[in-house]
Design a protein around this motif. Sequence first.
Motif, mmCIF file in Angstrom:
data_model
loop_
_atom_site.group_PDB
_atom_site.id
_atom_site.type_symbol
_atom_site.label_atom_id
_atom_site.label_comp_id
_atom_site.label_asym_id
_atom_site.label_seq_id
_atom_site.Cartn_x
_atom_site.Cartn_y
_atom_site.Cartn_z
ATOM 1 N N ARG A 102 66.029 -55.582 -49.101
ATOM 2 C CA ARG A 102 65.676 -54.193 -49.386
ATOM 3 C C ARG A 102 65.646 -53.357 -48.114
ATOM 4 O O ARG A 102 65.490 -53.878 -47.019
ATOM 5 C CB ARG A 102 64.372 -54.105 -50.138
ATOM 6 C CG ARG A 102 63.187 -54.758 -49.474
ATOM 7 C CD ARG A 102 61.955 -54.641 -50.382
ATOM 8 N NE ARG A 102 60.814 -55.274 -49.789
ATOM 9 C CZ ARG A 102 60.422 -56.501 -50.068
ATOM 10 N NH1 ARG A 102 61.064 -57.219 -50.952
ATOM 11 N NH2 ARG A 102 59.375 -57.020 -49.476
ATOM 12 N N LYS A 103 65.745 -52.075 -48.333
ATOM 13 C CA LYS A 103 65.769 -51.118 -47.227
ATOM 14 C C LYS A 103 64.360 -50.818 -46.732
ATOM 15 O O LYS A 103 64.146 -50.615 -45.548
ATOM 16 C CB LYS A 103 66.439 -49.819 -47.678
ATOM 17 C CG LYS A 103 67.861 -49.990 -48.139
ATOM 18 C CD LYS A 103 68.368 -48.700 -48.760
ATOM 19 C CE LYS A 103 69.677 -48.960 -49.497
ATOM 20 N NZ LYS A 103 70.064 -47.848 -50.344
ATOM 21 N N GLY A 104 63.435 -50.723 -47.638
ATOM 22 C CA GLY A 104 62.069 -50.352 -47.285
ATOM 23 C C GLY A 104 61.365 -51.421 -46.477
ATOM 24 O O GLY A 104 61.560 -52.618 -46.712
ATOM 25 N N PRO A 105 60.508 -51.020 -45.539
ATOM 26 C CA PRO A 105 59.787 -51.986 -44.709
ATOM 27 C C PRO A 105 58.526 -52.529 -45.386
ATOM 28 O O PRO A 105 57.882 -53.426 -44.867
ATOM 29 C CB PRO A 105 59.399 -51.158 -43.480
ATOM 30 C CG PRO A 105 59.236 -49.774 -44.018
ATOM 31 C CD PRO A 105 60.276 -49.645 -45.111
ATOM 32 N N THR A 145 64.132 -49.063 -57.685
ATOM 33 C CA THR A 145 63.334 -47.864 -57.939
ATOM 34 C C THR A 145 62.372 -47.597 -56.784
ATOM 35 O O THR A 145 62.206 -46.451 -56.354
ATOM 36 C CB THR A 145 62.559 -48.001 -59.264
ATOM 37 O OG1 THR A 145 63.508 -48.188 -60.318
ATOM 38 C CG2 THR A 145 61.704 -46.787 -59.541
ATOM 39 N N LEU A 146 61.765 -48.638 -56.265
ATOM 40 C CA LEU A 146 60.862 -48.474 -55.128
ATOM 41 C C LEU A 146 61.609 -47.929 -53.916
ATOM 42 O O LEU A 146 61.106 -47.050 -53.213
ATOM 43 C CB LEU A 146 60.192 -49.806 -54.782
ATOM 44 C CG LEU A 146 59.202 -50.340 -55.812
ATOM 45 C CD1 LEU A 146 58.782 -51.758 -55.457
ATOM 46 C CD2 LEU A 146 58.000 -49.428 -55.942
ATOM 47 N N GLU A 147 62.791 -48.451 -53.675
ATOM 48 C CA GLU A 147 63.584 -47.968 -52.540
ATOM 49 C C GLU A 147 63.895 -46.487 -52.671
ATOM 50 O O GLU A 147 63.974 -45.775 -51.668
ATOM 51 C CB GLU A 147 64.887 -48.754 -52.422
ATOM 52 C CG GLU A 147 64.687 -50.151 -51.919
ATOM 53 C CD GLU A 147 65.974 -50.946 -51.803
ATOM 54 O OE1 GLU A 147 66.007 -51.845 -50.953
ATOM 55 O OE2 GLU A 147 66.932 -50.667 -52.550
ATOM 56 N N ARG A 148 64.063 -46.027 -53.870
ATOM 57 C CA ARG A 148 64.404 -44.619 -54.114
ATOM 58 C C ARG A 148 63.189 -43.696 -54.051
ATOM 59 O O ARG A 148 63.345 -42.484 -53.906
ATOM 60 C CB ARG A 148 65.064 -44.468 -55.484
ATOM 61 C CG ARG A 148 66.426 -45.107 -55.563
ATOM 62 C CD ARG A 148 66.980 -45.003 -56.954
ATOM 63 N NE ARG A 148 68.331 -45.561 -57.028
ATOM 64 C CZ ARG A 148 69.018 -45.686 -58.146
ATOM 65 N NH1 ARG A 148 68.504 -45.283 -59.296
ATOM 66 N NH2 ARG A 148 70.227 -46.207 -58.124
ATOM 67 N N THR A 149 61.987 -44.234 -54.187
ATOM 68 C CA THR A 149 60.829 -43.362 -54.344
ATOM 69 C C THR A 149 59.687 -43.589 -53.358
ATOM 70 O O THR A 149 58.895 -42.679 -53.136
ATOM 71 C CB THR A 149 60.258 -43.486 -55.765
ATOM 72 O OG1 THR A 149 59.883 -44.850 -56.005
ATOM 73 C CG2 THR A 149 61.273 -43.040 -56.806
ATOM 74 N N VAL A 150 59.557 -44.770 -52.790
ATOM 75 C CA VAL A 150 58.408 -45.073 -51.933
ATOM 76 C C VAL A 150 58.747 -44.761 -50.474
ATOM 77 O O VAL A 150 59.710 -45.308 -49.935
ATOM 78 C CB VAL A 150 57.988 -46.557 -52.072
ATOM 79 C CG1 VAL A 150 56.849 -46.886 -51.127
ATOM 80 C CG2 VAL A 150 57.588 -46.861 -53.508
ATOM 81 N N PRO A 151 57.953 -43.892 -49.840
ATOM 82 C CA PRO A 151 58.202 -43.570 -48.430
ATOM 83 C C PRO A 151 58.025 -44.804 -47.542
ATOM 84 O O PRO A 151 57.210 -45.689 -47.838
ATOM 85 C CB PRO A 151 57.132 -42.531 -48.100
ATOM 86 C CG PRO A 151 56.600 -42.050 -49.400
ATOM 87 C CD PRO A 151 56.826 -43.144 -50.388
#
Length: 111
Positions: A42-45, A6-12
Amino acid sequence: AYSVRTLERTVPSAVPGVCFNSGTLGEEEASLCLDAMNRIERKGPWSVTFGFSSSLQTSAVRTWAGSSDNLGAAQAALVARCRANGEANLGKYAPGSQPSLDTSRSLAGDV
């Protein structure tokens, strides 16, 4: 896994970190949940961590018990939980590798 997805889908990606409240989790349970989230690729940094509060302090406060005679042991208990959560923040925590007096609930259960 669902939280991270969910974070990956929503957090810039410009957001430096996401901090969860460990709530009424016990020390060990909070460490295990944090570790599990940080083991997921995960994708997000951004960093994923907890606002630890009582799930970091329970063993230290119980060991201290208001007595200056217990100060050294209480400080050692706090350092152990800091080490556990530092390892969990990296996704490298080994369950039970750091001592804890409370594996089932936080100080919130004492109130």
